[in-house]
Design an enzyme around this catalytic site. Structure first.
Site, PDB file in Angstrom:
ATOM      1  N   GLU A   1      15.088 -14.458   1.117  1.00 19.20           N
ATOM      2  CA  GLU A   1      15.472 -15.455   2.135  1.00 19.20           C
ATOM      3  C   GLU A   1      14.604 -16.705   2.015  1.00 19.20           C
ATOM      4  O   GLU A   1      14.902 -17.727   2.615  1.00 19.20           O
ATOM      5  CB  GLU A   1      15.261 -14.875   3.557  1.00 19.20           C
ATOM      6  CG  GLU A   1      16.179 -13.743   3.923  1.00 19.20           C
ATOM      7  CD  GLU A   1      15.684 -12.989   5.173  1.00 19.20           C
ATOM      8  OE1 GLU A   1      14.787 -13.496   5.882  1.00 19.20           O
ATOM      9  OE2 GLU A   1      16.194 -11.888   5.416  1.00 19.20           O
TER      10      GLU A   1
ATOM     11  N   ASP B   1       0.827  -1.199   0.000  1.00 25.43           N
ATOM     12  CA  ASP B   1       0.000   0.000   0.000  1.00 25.43           C
ATOM     13  C   ASP B   1       0.874   1.268   0.000  1.00 25.43           C
ATOM     14  O   ASP B   1       1.868   1.341   0.727  1.00 25.43           O
ATOM     15  CB  ASP B   1      -0.849  -0.046   1.285  1.00 25.43           C
ATOM     16  CG  ASP B   1      -1.997   0.929   1.291  1.00 25.43           C
ATOM     17  OD1 ASP B   1      -2.837   0.842   0.394  1.00 25.43           O
ATOM     18  OD2 ASP B   1      -2.066   1.776   2.213  1.00 25.43           O
TER      19      ASP B   1
END
Ligand code: NOJ
Length: 583
Positions: A298, A231
């Site tokens: 990751e 957002d």
């Protein structure tokens, strides 16, 4: 910990070259995916309280898998006072009781993955709720404290600091600043909120804030989400001088965009050299995305970051999706392009080349929870800035038949384009904007902050109809609905359209199946000429797409019409119609 002041940037300056280990493979699922936006409060309600929830979504997942989309993006379901329908988060690592529990989320995610759907969560990092414990701690702490430095507090101007620090105006109307009262009752500093008073902006130059969000991302990635829609991804860094600023023209509500008279490219309405407002598109924002990219890297699998970045021009927006930043950005220029062939050709060309310039796919989108549904918007007869909405007294009321016809043609064109497309819940049913909501039912902060001058976004957020003859059209079993559903929605219900040749639902199903079978999402387009100025025509692989945006029918080539947004008779392509012809 010593925190650096937000007047001193801790972020390295923007740079040109991505680090090599983070370059994308080019074959990620999201490059060509069709992503379905679920607006949880209006999708399906399992408890009957009138607000949709996570179990409701789980129960209806088979309908989405069967529609043929690849992923769902869920608007926020985090703990929130719901002052801006969940875009005011008070706990990023919990589910709001309105929507269920974390266990309901886990069940929904597992069920989605089992049916082959990816799930994208909606992260809201620009601001928190004023009820978030960080903001409550900032209010209780003294000026200049580390707690205050997590947000954007400033002294006021004028006598006794009783004027806001500058003239910035909130996207929802009114000042962007609210003055606090100190714990001892005296008037205090002012805090910045780009949106509602209840949505204080975080200080993203503060490393502590950055670290908290890395952990929040990991919390949801550990649970298995496939990525995030982000957002206000263009607004998180502000000019540290906080200079006064007056927009050159009326700006789009979610960003520095203005829509020209035809609703064509926003970048054409504002000269490209117009400097960015001091709260949008500041260069240091890019370092945040590089850090987020590393967090996602990751994890196993292709996780996606999609930017909600209202940035002009497209070439600039493409900077958000450089190989070591985000994966995709919503293409709002495309969304607001008029239904006219020259404008459509121009925005498609420009989008593909701008995003290709950084190795990213273009995205395409026609509707979402912030804009007038395209089945109504495409038939508006006057300008309607984003966020204004349509109400009973609005000028330029849309013709419902024409709007749906254009929407079906526009979607048929969109789903043939290479790249990734976003579909907003209910558009597959051809839902129009709800125009005649009673004033007393409206809930968008825009409506309140503009004192009713703008109707806001409630008209596209009404709970969707599933079954024509059930309470709340099958949204739940009680008939409750947080926004009233129109009396005439039975023909739009999913079961009214299921298996009905020519229905909007069947058009979407066919388009999504053919898009997959013909590899259109991973294809390339080649323009076809010879049909006249009002026609958009291109080839993508073995499919020729022809869309007539004009008023006069055009002759079709001989061929196997595999998709048509309206029925075709006599070899002519009528007005506001799109066809796909296979070799
Ligand atoms: C964009 C969201 O899509 C919108 O619904 C929200 O009001 C603002 N950002 C503020 O979070």
């Amino acid at each position: 910990m010593t925190l650096e002041s937000d007047t001193e940037s801790t972020a390295p300056a923007d740079r040109e070259e991505p680090s090599e280990k983070l370059v994308t493979t080019g074959s990620e699922w999201w490059r060509s995916a069709v992503i379905y936006q679920v607006y949880p409060r209006s999708f399906a309600d399992s408890t009957g309280d009138g607000v949709g929830d996570l179990t409701g979504i789980t129960n209806r997942l088979p309908a989405l898998a069967e529609l043929g989309v690849d992923a769902v993006w869920l608007s926020p379901f985090f703990r929130s006072p719901q002052k801006d329908a969940g875009y005011d988060v008070s706990d990023y690592c919990d589910v709001d009781p309105l929507f269920g529990t974390l266990e309901d989320f886990d069940r929904m995610l597992a069920a989605a993955h089992e049916t082959g759907l990816k799930v994208i969560a909606d992260m809201v990092p620009n601001h928190t709720s004023d009820q978030h414990e960080w903001f409550q701690a900032a209010l209780a702490a003294p000026e200049g404290s580390p707690e205050r430095d997590r947000y954007l507090f400033r002294d006021g101007k004028g006598k006794n600091g009783n004027l806001p620090p500058n003239n910035w105006e909130s996207v929802f109307g009114g000042s962007m600043w609210t003055r606090i009262t100190n714990p001892d009752g005296s008037p205090g500093q002012w805090y910045l909120h780009i949106f509602d008073t209840s949505q204080p902006d975080l200080n993203w130059r503060n490393p502590w804030v950055r670290e908290q969000f890395h952990d929040i991302l990991r919390f949801w990635l550990d649970r298995g989400v496939d990525g995030f829609r982000v957002d206000v991804a263009h607004g998180m860094i502000k000019d540290p001088a906080f200079p006064d600023y007056t927009p050159p023209t009326e700006a789009g509500s979610m960003g520095g965009t203005a829509i020209d008279h035809d609703g064509v490219l926003t970048s054409m309405a504002v000269p490209e050299e117009t400097p960015d407002p001091p709260y949008w598109a500041q260069p240091e924002v890019h370092q945040i995305w590089r850090e987020w990219h590393e967090v996602l890297a990751e994890y196993e699998g292709d996780r996606v970051l999609c930017a909600e970045a209202w940035v002009d021009p497209l070439e600039k927006m493409a900077l958000w999706v450089r190989p070591d930043e985000m994966s995709q950005a919503f293409n709002f220029d495309y969304m607001f392009t008029d239904w006219s062939a020259p404008a459509q050709r121009r925005v498609i060309d420009r989008s593909i080349s701008a995003f290709a310039g950084v190795g990213a796919p273009s995205t395409w989108v026609l509707s979402n929870h912030d804009v007038v549904r395209h089945a109504s918007r495409l038939a508006l007869t006057t300008e309607n800035p984003q966020g204004a909405g349509i109400g009973p007294k609005s000028a330029g009321q849309p013709d419902r038949v024409l709007g749906l016809r254009r929407a079906r043609a526009a979607t048929s064109l969109m789903l043939a384009l290479p790249g990734s497309s976003y579909v907003y819940q209910g558009e597959e049913l051809g839902l129009p904007e709800v125009i005649d909501l009673p004033d007393s039912a409206r809930q968008d902060p825009t409506w309140f902050r503009t004192h009713g001058e703008k109707y806001g976004r409630d008209g596209c957020r009404v709970p969707i109809p599933w079954e024509a003859h059930k309470p709340a059209y099958g949204f739940n079993s009680t008939g409750n609905s947080w926004l009233p559903q129109p009396d005439d929605w039975a023909p739009y219900a999913r079961d009214s359209q299921d298996g009905v040749p020519g229905s909007t639902l069947e058009l979407y199903r066919s388009a999504l199946r053919l898009r997959r079978e013909h590899g259109l999402g991973t294809g390339t387009i080649e323009w076809v000429t010879g049909y006249g100025a009002e026609v958009v025509a291109f080839r993508n692989g073995d499919i020729t797409v022809i869309a007539n945006t004009g008023e006069v029918a055009v002759e079709l080539p001989v061929g196997d019409i595999v998709l048509s947004s309206e029925s075709i008779t006599g070899g002519a392509l009528p007005a506001d119609t799109t066809v796909w012809i296979a070799d």
